[in-house]
Design a protein around this motif. Sequence first.
Motif, mmCIF file in Angstrom:
data_model
loop_
_atom_site.group_PDB
_atom_site.id
_atom_site.type_symbol
_atom_site.label_atom_id
_atom_site.label_comp_id
_atom_site.label_asym_id
_atom_site.label_seq_id
_atom_site.Cartn_x
_atom_site.Cartn_y
_atom_site.Cartn_z
ATOM 1 N N ASP A 46 -62.530 4.608 45.926
ATOM 2 C CA ASP A 46 -63.467 4.721 44.815
ATOM 3 C C ASP A 46 -64.248 6.032 44.828
ATOM 4 N N LEU A 47 -64.288 6.710 45.957
ATOM 5 C CA LEU A 47 -64.929 8.026 46.041
ATOM 6 C C LEU A 47 -63.912 9.154 45.981
ATOM 7 N N ASP A 48 -62.632 8.801 46.060
ATOM 8 C CA ASP A 48 -61.531 9.761 46.057
ATOM 9 C C ASP A 48 -61.709 10.838 47.125
ATOM 10 N N VAL A 49 -61.990 10.389 48.349
ATOM 11 C CA VAL A 49 -62.113 11.295 49.486
ATOM 12 C C VAL A 49 -61.200 10.819 50.597
ATOM 13 N N LEU A 50 -60.848 11.732 51.466
ATOM 14 C CA LEU A 50 -59.957 11.449 52.578
ATOM 15 C C LEU A 50 -60.596 11.982 53.848
ATOM 16 N N PHE A 51 -60.627 11.153 54.871
ATOM 17 C CA PHE A 51 -61.117 11.556 56.181
ATOM 18 C C PHE A 51 -59.961 11.494 57.164
ATOM 19 N N TYR A 52 -60.024 12.341 58.176
ATOM 20 C CA TYR A 52 -58.948 12.437 59.160
ATOM 21 C C TYR A 52 -59.521 12.256 60.561
ATOM 22 N N GLY A 53 -58.761 11.575 61.417
ATOM 23 C CA GLY A 53 -59.182 11.366 62.788
ATOM 24 C C GLY A 53 -57.981 11.244 63.708
ATOM 25 N N ARG A 54 -58.282 10.939 64.961
ATOM 26 C CA ARG A 54 -57.227 10.797 65.958
ATOM 27 C C ARG A 54 -57.671 9.758 66.972
ATOM 28 N N ILE A 55 -56.760 8.852 67.299
ATOM 29 C CA ILE A 55 -57.011 7.831 68.308
ATOM 30 C C ILE A 55 -56.140 8.166 69.516
ATOM 31 N N HIS A 56 -56.706 7.955 70.712
ATOM 32 C CA HIS A 56 -55.986 8.257 71.952
ATOM 33 C C HIS A 56 -56.613 7.441 73.073
ATOM 34 N N HIS A 57 -56.058 7.526 74.271
ATOM 35 C CA HIS A 57 -56.529 6.702 75.393
ATOM 36 C C HIS A 57 -57.998 6.920 75.722
ATOM 37 N N ASP A 58 -58.513 8.107 75.478
ATOM 38 C CA ASP A 58 -59.911 8.392 75.800
ATOM 39 C C ASP A 58 -60.875 7.975 74.696
ATOM 40 N N GLU B 245 -59.292 -1.090 80.123
ATOM 41 C CA GLU B 245 -58.042 -1.823 80.294
ATOM 42 C C GLU B 245 -57.391 -2.129 78.943
ATOM 43 N N SER B 246 -58.187 -2.566 77.981
ATOM 44 C CA SER B 246 -57.648 -2.859 76.640
ATOM 45 C C SER B 246 -57.142 -1.589 75.977
ATOM 46 N N ARG B 247 -57.909 -0.514 76.120
ATOM 47 C CA ARG B 247 -57.461 0.751 75.529
ATOM 48 C C ARG B 247 -56.155 1.208 76.148
ATOM 49 N N ALA B 248 -56.051 1.121 77.463
ATOM 50 C CA ALA B 248 -54.823 1.554 78.138
ATOM 51 C C ALA B 248 -53.630 0.728 77.698
ATOM 52 N N LYS B 249 -53.860 -0.559 77.428
ATOM 53 C CA LYS B 249 -52.777 -1.460 77.063
ATOM 54 C C LYS B 249 -52.343 -1.300 75.604
ATOM 55 N N HIS B 250 -53.286 -1.027 74.699
ATOM 56 C CA HIS B 250 -52.988 -1.099 73.270
ATOM 57 C C HIS B 250 -53.056 0.228 72.507
ATOM 58 N N VAL B 251 -53.522 1.275 73.144
ATOM 59 C CA VAL B 251 -53.708 2.531 72.422
ATOM 60 C C VAL B 251 -52.599 3.516 72.754
ATOM 61 N N VAL B 252 -52.034 4.075 71.722
ATOM 62 C CA VAL B 252 -51.149 5.229 71.851
ATOM 63 C C VAL B 252 -51.732 6.310 70.944
ATOM 64 N N GLU B 253 -51.466 7.532 71.262
ATOM 65 C CA GLU B 253 -52.043 8.611 70.464
ATOM 66 C C GLU B 253 -51.446 8.607 69.062
ATOM 67 N N ARG B 254 -52.333 8.568 68.077
ATOM 68 C CA ARG B 254 -51.937 8.565 66.677
ATOM 69 C C ARG B 254 -52.957 9.349 65.859
ATOM 70 N N THR B 255 -52.460 9.995 64.824
ATOM 71 C CA THR B 255 -53.364 10.610 63.861
ATOM 72 C C THR B 255 -53.677 9.577 62.786
ATOM 73 N N LEU B 256 -54.876 9.656 62.240
ATOM 74 C CA LEU B 256 -55.343 8.677 61.270
ATOM 75 C C LEU B 256 -55.835 9.368 60.009
ATOM 76 N N SER B 257 -55.692 8.672 58.896
ATOM 77 C CA SER B 257 -56.377 9.097 57.679
ATOM 78 C C SER B 257 -57.024 7.864 57.066
ATOM 79 N N CYS B 258 -58.166 8.070 56.468
ATOM 80 C CA CYS B 258 -58.893 6.992 55.818
ATOM 81 C C CYS B 258 -59.250 7.470 54.414
ATOM 82 N N ARG B 259 -58.605 6.876 53.432
ATOM 83 C CA ARG B 259 -58.865 7.228 52.035
ATOM 84 C C ARG B 259 -59.870 6.235 51.472
#
Length: 115
Positions: free
Chosen positions: A41-53, A24-38
Motif C-alpha cells: 500500500d506504500l509501494d516501497v521495497l526494503f531489502y535485508g539479509r538473514i544469516h547464522h549471526d 541453537e535454533s538459529r544454527a538449525k533453521h537459518v541459512v543465508e538468504r537475501t530478503l525483500s519486503c514489499r
Amino acid sequence: MATLEECRAALGKLVEQFDEIDDESRAKHVVERTLSCRISDLDVLFYGRIHHDGLDPFHDEPPADGRPADVKLTIMSDDLIALVDGELDLARALLGGRVKIDASFGDLLRLRRLL
C-alpha cells in the motif's frame, strides 16, 4: 494505513526480535538468504539479509549485485505492524492472503520455525 516510518520501525523491531532467537535454533533453521519486503500500500521495497549471526537491518537500496531476493515478502503496512507486534498470526495471514511469501518450500519451512 501505517506510515513509512512506522514500517521502518516495525522492520527494526523484527531485527531485534530475531536477535532473541537462541543460537541453537538459529544454527538449525537459518541459512543465508537475501530478503525483500514489499509494503504494497506504500509501494516501497526494503531489502535485508538473514544469516547464522542474525538478521541484518533492512535498507531501501537493493543489493549491489542486482540479484533478486531469495525470499520475497509482500504485505500491507498495517499488517506488517500487526505481525511484528504479535497481533497477526503468520499462518493465518498467509492462508487469508494478507501476506504473500515467494520462496522455496524449504525456506518457507525454515521461516515458519523462526517466526
